[in-house]
Scaffold this active site. Structure first.
Site, PDB file in Angstrom:
ATOM      1  N   LYS A 111      36.738  42.254  51.638  1.00 35.25           N
ATOM      2  CA  LYS A 111      36.234  41.937  50.297  1.00 35.25           C
ATOM      3  C   LYS A 111      36.774  42.920  49.264  1.00 35.25           C
ATOM      4  O   LYS A 111      37.315  42.523  48.220  1.00 35.25           O
ATOM      5  CB  LYS A 111      34.701  41.957  50.309  1.00 35.25           C
ATOM      6  CG  LYS A 111      34.058  41.869  48.911  1.00 35.25           C
ATOM      7  CD  LYS A 111      34.455  40.577  48.201  1.00 35.25           C
ATOM      8  CE  LYS A 111      34.007  40.580  46.729  1.00 35.25           C
ATOM      9  NZ  LYS A 111      32.576  40.406  46.568  1.00 35.25           N
ATOM     10  N   CYS A 170      32.575  42.185  39.189  1.00 35.10           N
ATOM     11  CA  CYS A 170      33.163  42.501  40.498  1.00 35.10           C
ATOM     12  C   CYS A 170      34.302  43.518  40.434  1.00 35.10           C
ATOM     13  O   CYS A 170      34.229  44.579  41.053  1.00 35.10           O
ATOM     14  CB  CYS A 170      33.654  41.219  41.173  1.00 35.10           C
ATOM     15  SG  CYS A 170      32.326  40.111  41.690  1.00 35.10           S
ATOM     16  N   LYS A 184      35.112  35.916  31.036  1.00 39.36           N
ATOM     17  CA  LYS A 184      36.029  34.830  31.363  1.00 39.36           C
ATOM     18  C   LYS A 184      35.393  33.528  30.901  1.00 39.36           C
ATOM     19  O   LYS A 184      34.167  33.461  30.701  1.00 39.36           O
ATOM     20  CB  LYS A 184      36.316  34.776  32.877  1.00 39.36           C
ATOM     21  CG  LYS A 184      35.092  34.495  33.740  1.00 39.36           C
ATOM     22  CD  LYS A 184      35.435  34.402  35.214  1.00 39.36           C
ATOM     23  CE  LYS A 184      36.220  33.151  35.527  1.00 39.36           C
ATOM     24  NZ  LYS A 184      36.405  32.950  36.976  1.00 39.36           N
TER      25      LYS A 184
END
Length: 413
Positions: A190, A246, A302
């Site tokens: 990840k 993230c 975004k």
């Protein structure tokens, strides 16, 4: 099967909706009473396509509660709580630990939260009555539910063979590539994935500065690079840099883990530094002066989401306000603490500059005459996304690393 999910943010709620659509019964636990109230009324507390419909259409399969004790009889308990950055960049695991201390019965626990390499093994030692597995999420905000239903791959990290096989059977029905491995490998997959994507972005932003000076077009360069299957076109767009919940957090956590192991991840550290400096590079394209009015078009980090976590628009505004610039923002769904217009036209009225920050369709498709209300018709395209970049009319246009030649300067003002 019956699943419990603790934490109904983007990851937790997307997982809940996906499991409900797959026919499972789900108990969702959310500590925030206002979020819980919205969810019980069938409305997600954030903008994410498709989730409201699932909450309403599958209400009979979903139980929503603030009590972790209500998950006592589930087959699997999924942890999707936040793991934010601490001031030193390390990952804050206190929310996970808080949940585990509340459990009174043993559980099979699936961690969906992003956690540093070694976390799942440590939890196995600290809480031996439970069985832990980690199934990291690779969701993109704006299409989180679609990514749950049809991910590019599923990674399962678990030392318990029986649980690993059971999870492989559950996720195997999705018909996507499946990797069963150790927890530490799953955790690092990840972090490594996000770090690589962030590095691609920073690489192109670094190169865009050379393109600006040399008179090259970074978008054409990206197209040419992207045709090489070893490289691919995704995440090669130069612009204002990455943000969101993230990439910044995971880059910081990975660098912190490396530091604890006395390793210097020089490429990743450089990528983070390029991203930090990209806001200033965008600002260098403006002749900043006190009392100047700047319209920031797009606020969310975004398109397709209202998420403002680590959004470049906030840092951009912070830098300009510190220089006595009047800032006004516009976004179809996101909000912020600075002045905000309800329409694009309102934001542009009387502005000296407009900066395209989030590539919403209505913003990237603005025709040149939409800028007529500006004091000076000047657009800084911080995403290289404006559809009229090659025919800007009377708009003085500048992107990031593209089309800065004098031939692109409009002949009239």
């Amino acid at each position: 099967m019956k699943f419990g999910i603790v934490g109904l943010g983007y990851v937790g709620l997307a997982t809940l909706c996906g499991l409900a659509k797959a026919g499972h019964h789900v108990v969702g636990v959310e500590a925030d009473e206002e979020k819980l109230r919205l969810l019980k009324s069938g409305h997600p507390p954030f903008h994410e396509p498709g989730m409201a419909e699932v909450l309403q259409e599958h209400a009979d399969q979903i139980t929503l509660t603030s009590r972790i004790a209500d998950t006592e009889h589930v087959d699997y308990l999924v942890l999707a709580v936040g793991t934010p950055s601490k001031p030193d960049g390390s990952c804050d695991l206190s929310y996970i630990e808080a949940v585990l201390t509340e459990l009174n019965t043993k559980h099979k626990i699936v961690i969906r939260s992003s956690v540093p390499p070694g976390t799942t093994d440590l939890l196995n030692l600290m809480y031996p009555s439970h069985t832990f597995a980690i199934v990291p999420e690779f969701l993109q905000e704006g299409r989180a539910l679609a990514d749950v239903m049809k991910p590019h791959r599923v990674v399962i990290g678990c030392e318990n063979l029986e649980v690993a096989e059971e999870l492989a059977g559950i996720y195997g029905r999705l018909g996507v590539p499946l990797i069963c491995t150790t927890p530490i490998n799953a955790e690092l997959i990840k972090y490594a994935s996000n770090a690589f994507l962030a590095t691609k972005i920073s690489f192109m932003n670094d190169l865009s500065r050379l393109a600006d000076q040399a008179g090259a077009d970074i978008s054409t360069i990206a197209d040419g690079m992207g045709l090489d299957p070893r490289i691919g076109r995704s995440f090669l767009n130069a612009g204002i840099g990455y943000g969101g919940s993230c990439f910044p957090k995971d880059m910081n956590a990975l660098l912190h883990v490396a530091s604890e192991n006395e390793i210097d991840l020089r490429v990743i550290r450089a990528a983070a530094k390029v991203n930090e400096s990209q806001i200033e590079y965008v600002l260098s394209k403006l002749n900043v002066a006190p009392n100047m009015r700047v319209a920031i078009l797009g606020l969310a980090f975004k398109p397709g989401t209202d998420d403002m976590r680590d959004a470049p628009s906030i840092l951009l505004a912070h830098h300009m306000v510190a220089r006595d610039v009047d800032v006004i923002g516009y976004d179809p769904v996101a909000t912020w603490d600075y002045p905000q217009a309800t329409t694009v036209e309102e934001a542009l009225e009387g502005a000296d500059y407009a900066i395209l920050v989030t590539e919403w369709d209505e913003i990237v498709n603005l025709a040149p005459d939409a800028f007529n209300g500006m004091c000076q018709r000047r657009l800084i395209d911080a995403r290289n996304a404006w559809k009229f970049a090659r025919d800007p009319g009377d708009v003085s246009y500048e992107g990031i690393g593209r089309m800065q030649r004098p031939s692109n300067t409009p002949t009239s003002n």
